[in-house]
Design an enzyme around this catalytic site. Structure first.
Site, mmCIF file in Angstrom:
data_model
loop_
_atom_site.group_PDB
_atom_site.id
_atom_site.type_symbol
_atom_site.label_atom_id
_atom_site.label_comp_id
_atom_site.label_asym_id
_atom_site.label_seq_id
_atom_site.Cartn_x
_atom_site.Cartn_y
_atom_site.Cartn_z
ATOM 1 N N ILE A 13 0.840 -1.207 0.000
ATOM 2 C CA ILE A 13 0.000 0.000 0.000
ATOM 3 C C ILE A 13 0.871 1.251 0.000
ATOM 4 N N LEU A 36 13.037 -2.456 4.786
ATOM 5 C CA LEU A 36 13.154 -3.515 3.767
ATOM 6 C C LEU A 36 13.148 -4.912 4.393
ATOM 7 N N THR A 37 12.040 -5.235 5.020
ATOM 8 C CA THR A 37 11.823 -6.618 5.465
ATOM 9 C C THR A 37 11.537 -7.447 4.209
ATOM 10 N N THR A 126 -6.481 -1.114 10.615
ATOM 11 C CA THR A 126 -7.213 -2.146 9.878
ATOM 12 C C THR A 126 -8.561 -2.440 10.522
ATOM 13 N N ASP A 127 -9.507 -2.909 9.703
ATOM 14 C CA ASP A 127 -10.812 -3.314 10.246
ATOM 15 C C ASP A 127 -10.686 -4.561 11.127
ATOM 16 N N GLU A 128 -9.530 -5.265 11.022
ATOM 17 C CA GLU A 128 -9.385 -6.504 11.806
ATOM 18 C C GLU A 128 -9.363 -6.245 13.307
ATOM 19 N N TYR A 151 -1.604 -10.475 14.945
ATOM 20 C CA TYR A 151 -1.495 -9.301 14.058
ATOM 21 C C TYR A 151 -2.519 -8.238 14.456
ATOM 22 N N SER A 152 -3.793 -8.621 14.524
ATOM 23 C CA SER A 152 -4.815 -7.604 14.779
ATOM 24 C C SER A 152 -4.705 -7.059 16.205
ATOM 25 N N ALA A 153 -4.241 -7.907 17.132
ATOM 26 C CA ALA A 153 -4.044 -7.410 18.507
ATOM 27 C C ALA A 153 -2.946 -6.348 18.525
ATOM 28 N N LYS A 155 -2.135 -4.362 16.076
ATOM 29 C CA LYS A 155 -2.658 -3.141 15.440
ATOM 30 C C LYS A 155 -3.610 -2.415 16.403
ATOM 31 N N LEU A 191 -4.258 -13.500 -0.056
ATOM 32 C CA LEU A 191 -5.155 -14.343 -0.872
ATOM 33 C C LEU A 191 -5.089 -14.058 -2.381
ATOM 34 N N ARG A 274 -7.470 -21.575 9.056
ATOM 35 C CA ARG A 274 -6.615 -20.694 9.870
ATOM 36 C C ARG A 274 -7.174 -20.696 11.299
ATOM 37 N N PRO A 275 -6.329 -20.814 12.342
ATOM 38 C CA PRO A 275 -6.871 -20.726 13.706
ATOM 39 C C PRO A 275 -7.541 -19.366 13.937
HETATM 40 P P1 NAD Z 1 3.328 -4.850 3.458
HETATM 41 O O1 NAD Z 1 3.652 -6.020 4.323
HETATM 42 O O2 NAD Z 1 3.184 -5.049 1.995
HETATM 43 O O3 NAD Z 1 4.452 -3.707 3.655
HETATM 44 C C1 NAD Z 1 4.966 -3.365 4.899
HETATM 45 C C2 NAD Z 1 6.179 -2.459 4.669
HETATM 46 O O4 NAD Z 1 6.665 -2.018 5.940
HETATM 47 C C3 NAD Z 1 7.366 -3.160 3.976
HETATM 48 O O5 NAD Z 1 7.898 -2.332 2.981
HETATM 49 C C4 NAD Z 1 8.367 -3.384 5.098
HETATM 50 O O6 NAD Z 1 9.711 -3.417 4.654
HETATM 51 C C5 NAD Z 1 8.085 -2.167 5.984
HETATM 52 N N1 NAD Z 1 8.469 -2.376 7.389
HETATM 53 C C6 NAD Z 1 8.168 -3.425 8.189
HETATM 54 N N2 NAD Z 1 8.704 -3.268 9.402
HETATM 55 C C7 NAD Z 1 9.346 -2.069 9.389
HETATM 56 C C8 NAD Z 1 10.083 -1.341 10.364
HETATM 57 N N3 NAD Z 1 10.264 -1.813 11.601
HETATM 58 N N4 NAD Z 1 10.608 -0.151 10.002
HETATM 59 C C9 NAD Z 1 10.439 0.340 8.747
HETATM 60 N N5 NAD Z 1 9.754 -0.312 7.781
HETATM 61 C C10 NAD Z 1 9.223 -1.508 8.111
HETATM 62 O O7 NAD Z 1 2.039 -4.205 4.099
HETATM 63 P P2 NAD Z 1 0.756 -3.561 3.377
HETATM 64 O O8 NAD Z 1 -0.181 -4.617 2.996
HETATM 65 O O9 NAD Z 1 1.219 -2.570 2.392
HETATM 66 O O10 NAD Z 1 0.108 -2.796 4.630
HETATM 67 C C11 NAD Z 1 0.538 -1.489 4.988
HETATM 68 C C12 NAD Z 1 -0.215 -1.026 6.212
HETATM 69 O O11 NAD Z 1 -1.610 -1.035 5.953
HETATM 70 C C13 NAD Z 1 -0.014 -1.921 7.437
HETATM 71 O O12 NAD Z 1 0.096 -1.097 8.570
HETATM 72 C C14 NAD Z 1 -1.279 -2.760 7.501
HETATM 73 O O13 NAD Z 1 -1.577 -3.114 8.829
HETATM 74 C C15 NAD Z 1 -2.295 -1.790 6.945
HETATM 75 N N6 NAD Z 1 -3.453 -2.384 6.256
HETATM 76 C C16 NAD Z 1 -3.276 -3.307 5.253
HETATM 77 C C17 NAD Z 1 -4.384 -3.792 4.555
HETATM 78 C C18 NAD Z 1 -4.242 -4.798 3.433
HETATM 79 O O14 NAD Z 1 -5.241 -5.290 2.927
HETATM 80 N N7 NAD Z 1 -3.028 -5.115 2.978
HETATM 81 C C19 NAD Z 1 -5.675 -3.346 4.908
HETATM 82 C C20 NAD Z 1 -5.818 -2.416 5.953
HETATM 83 C C21 NAD Z 1 -4.695 -1.932 6.597
HETATM 84 O O1 DAU Z 2 -8.971 -6.536 6.586
HETATM 85 C C1 DAU Z 2 -7.743 -5.885 6.440
HETATM 86 C C2 DAU Z 2 -6.627 -6.900 6.520
HETATM 87 O O2 DAU Z 2 -6.687 -7.657 5.323
HETATM 88 C C3 DAU Z 2 -5.253 -6.266 6.699
HETATM 89 O O3 DAU Z 2 -5.197 -5.629 7.934
HETATM 90 C C4 DAU Z 2 -4.140 -7.312 6.614
HETATM 91 O O4 DAU Z 2 -2.872 -6.680 6.625
HETATM 92 C C5 DAU Z 2 -4.304 -8.065 5.304
HETATM 93 O O5 DAU Z 2 -3.344 -9.110 5.253
HETATM 94 C C6 DAU Z 2 -5.714 -8.656 5.180
HETATM 95 O O6 DAU Z 2 -5.919 -9.710 6.165
HETATM 96 P P1 DAU Z 2 -6.686 -11.068 5.793
HETATM 97 O O7 DAU Z 2 -6.293 -12.106 6.758
HETATM 98 O O8 DAU Z 2 -8.139 -10.837 5.597
HETATM 99 O O9 DAU Z 2 -6.035 -11.318 4.318
HETATM 100 P P2 DAU Z 2 -5.497 -12.623 3.606
HETATM 101 O O10 DAU Z 2 -5.221 -12.254 2.189
HETATM 102 O O11 DAU Z 2 -4.411 -13.295 4.373
HETATM 103 O O12 DAU Z 2 -6.749 -13.580 3.632
HETATM 104 C C7 DAU Z 2 -7.973 -13.211 3.023
HETATM 105 C C8 DAU Z 2 -8.932 -14.372 3.208
HETATM 106 O O13 DAU Z 2 -8.454 -15.486 2.438
HETATM 107 C C9 DAU Z 2 -9.027 -14.869 4.635
HETATM 108 O O14 DAU Z 2 -10.372 -15.255 4.906
HETATM 109 C C10 DAU Z 2 -8.130 -16.096 4.670
HETATM 110 C C11 DAU Z 2 -8.250 -16.646 3.257
HETATM 111 N N1 DAU Z 2 -7.042 -17.353 2.752
HETATM 112 C C12 DAU Z 2 -5.846 -16.672 2.791
HETATM 113 C C13 DAU Z 2 -4.689 -17.288 2.382
HETATM 114 C C14 DAU Z 2 -3.354 -16.573 2.447
HETATM 115 C C15 DAU Z 2 -7.125 -18.636 2.243
HETATM 116 O O15 DAU Z 2 -8.213 -19.233 2.171
HETATM 117 N N2 DAU Z 2 -5.967 -19.249 1.830
HETATM 118 C C16 DAU Z 2 -4.745 -18.642 1.894
HETATM 119 O O16 DAU Z 2 -3.736 -19.280 1.522
#
Ligand code: NAD
Ligand code: DAU
Length: 341
Positions: A13, A36-37, A126-128, A151-153, A155, A191, A274-275
């Protein structure tokens, strides 16, 4: 001209946010702080690497000196994306989630408080944090926090820290809580990119449980636009839900992906659930729509086809990502090699 500090800008994002911001705000400057994780990929920002408005700092949000130095160079808005973001990884090992998502946010907040000149601190949450819904209802900003995964805890803990820094120190901070994002540059552990890239390789799609868990999908560009609104117009101390209004079961998403790629349903492989798998997320985002004028632009069906086309057209990007550490994670998570049927 505004100066932005974006953390985690090499992730999914964050990189979309920086690319969009530099297009929409031609005068603004951005510093990207990223450690850069495994999830951070500077290739996502290759197109702006040499843009004089952009600067990359390789560093950790837990490093007080680095954060203070960047703020001291002049910052108006902080948008904190940096996080460990994958639920399944938090179940395998919660340590890094507490370190970055809780301690890292505390360091950022403290540095922002001492800096004392920010227009806004946006904590990307996040909504989680609200936990899981039954078949009815939607999360509002006043729904109780009831996180179910490490994770959600982590956040939710950060959200409460942000609240405390607003209340105690008057830090002009907002928290945004968005639903599931999809789009280009998403790491193929989540996913949609996992299933798209596996299907392209004729590999199984590991669907958890009965596949009927529901997520509310939003295109990453719509989330990023909402975050700009939250930064520029959000009211300090407020929480803003952000959603796409596209509730779908995982099996529905899987079907869309398979149809777009003309691949058979026989690729679907039901696996152990998933648990504490949250059953349903749905967002009431009427607050940000009414108060800040947020309005998602991307039609879901179209957004999914474009996303599938993006992964098809950027095979080198995800083939590289699916090497090294990814293979180890895949074996731990799915008990199989990432390239075996
Ligand atoms: P991502 O895992 O793709 O990217 C995370 C980035 O943070 C990476 O570039 C990583 O190198 C960097 N990072 C991690 N630890 C760090 C640290 N200690 N210092 C500096 N940089 C660090 O994550 P994403 O999916 O882009 O999510 C971004 C944010 O949005 C997160 O806070 C996540 O909780 C939130 N979010 C994600 C979603 C989703 O669907 N992906 C939805 C709602 C909220
Ligand atoms: O709702 C916002 C959140 O959405 C963000 O805060 C998180 O960073 C982001 O990872 C995402 O969390 P989810 O757990 O919802 O996303 P994920 O893509 O891991 O999983 C989406 C759904 O798909 C979930 O119900 C689990 C299911 N799933 C996921 C994977 C990775 C599968 O069935 N198989 C899989 O292998």
């Amino acid at each position: 001209m505004a100066r932005w500090l974006v953390t985690g800008g090499c992730g999914f994002i964050g990189s979309n946010f920086i690319l969009g911001l530099l297009l929409k705000r031609r005068e603004d400057r951005v510093v990207n702080l990223d450690s850069l994780t495994y999830a951070g990929n500077p290739e996502n920002l290759a197109s702006i690497e040499k843009d004089p408005r952009y600067k990359f700092v390789h560093g950790d949000i837990r490093d007080t000196d680095t954060v203070a130095r960047i703020l001291g160079e002049g910052v108006d808005y902080v948008v904190n994306f940096a996080a460990e973001s994958h639920v399944d990884r938090s179940i395998l090992d919660s340590g890094p989630f507490i370190a970055t998502n809780v301690q890292g946010v505390q360091v950022m907040l403290d540095a922002a408080r001492k800096h004392g000149k920010l227009s806004k601190f946006v904590q990307v949450s996040t909504d989680e944090v609200y936990g899981s819904l039954g078949p009815e209802g939607r999360f509002t900003e006043t729904s109780p926090l009831a996180p179910n995964s490490p994770y959600s805890a982590s956040k939710a803990a950060a959200d409460l820290l942000v609240r405390s820094y607003f209340k105690t120190f008057g830090l002009p901070a907002v928290v945004t809580r968005c639903s599931n994002n999809y789009g280009p540059y998403q790491f193929p552990e989540k996913l949609i990119p996992l299933f798209v890239t596996n299907a392209m390789q004729d590999l199984p799609l590991p669907l958890y449980g009965d596949g009927k868990n529901v997520r509310d999908w939003i295109h990453v560009s719509d989330h990023c636009s909402a975050l700009m609104l939250a930064a520029e117009k959000g009211v300090p101390g407020e929480v803003y839900n952000i959603g796409g209004g596209n509730e779908r079961t995982n099996i529905e998403i899987t079907g869309m992906i398979l149809r777009a790629l003309r691949k058979p349903e026989s690729l679907i492989k039901p696996v152990k659930d998933r648990p504490a798998h949250d059953r349903r997320y749905a967002i009431d985002d009427s607050k940000i729509r009414a108060s800040l004028g947020m309005k998602p632009q991307v039609d879901f069906e179209q957004g999914i086809s474009e996303t599938v086309r993006w992964y098809a057209g950027n095979r080198k990007w995800w083939e590289r990502v699916k090497t090294g550490e990814y293979r180890e994670y895949y074996r731990k998570q799915y008990g199989s090699e990432p390239d075996r049927l």
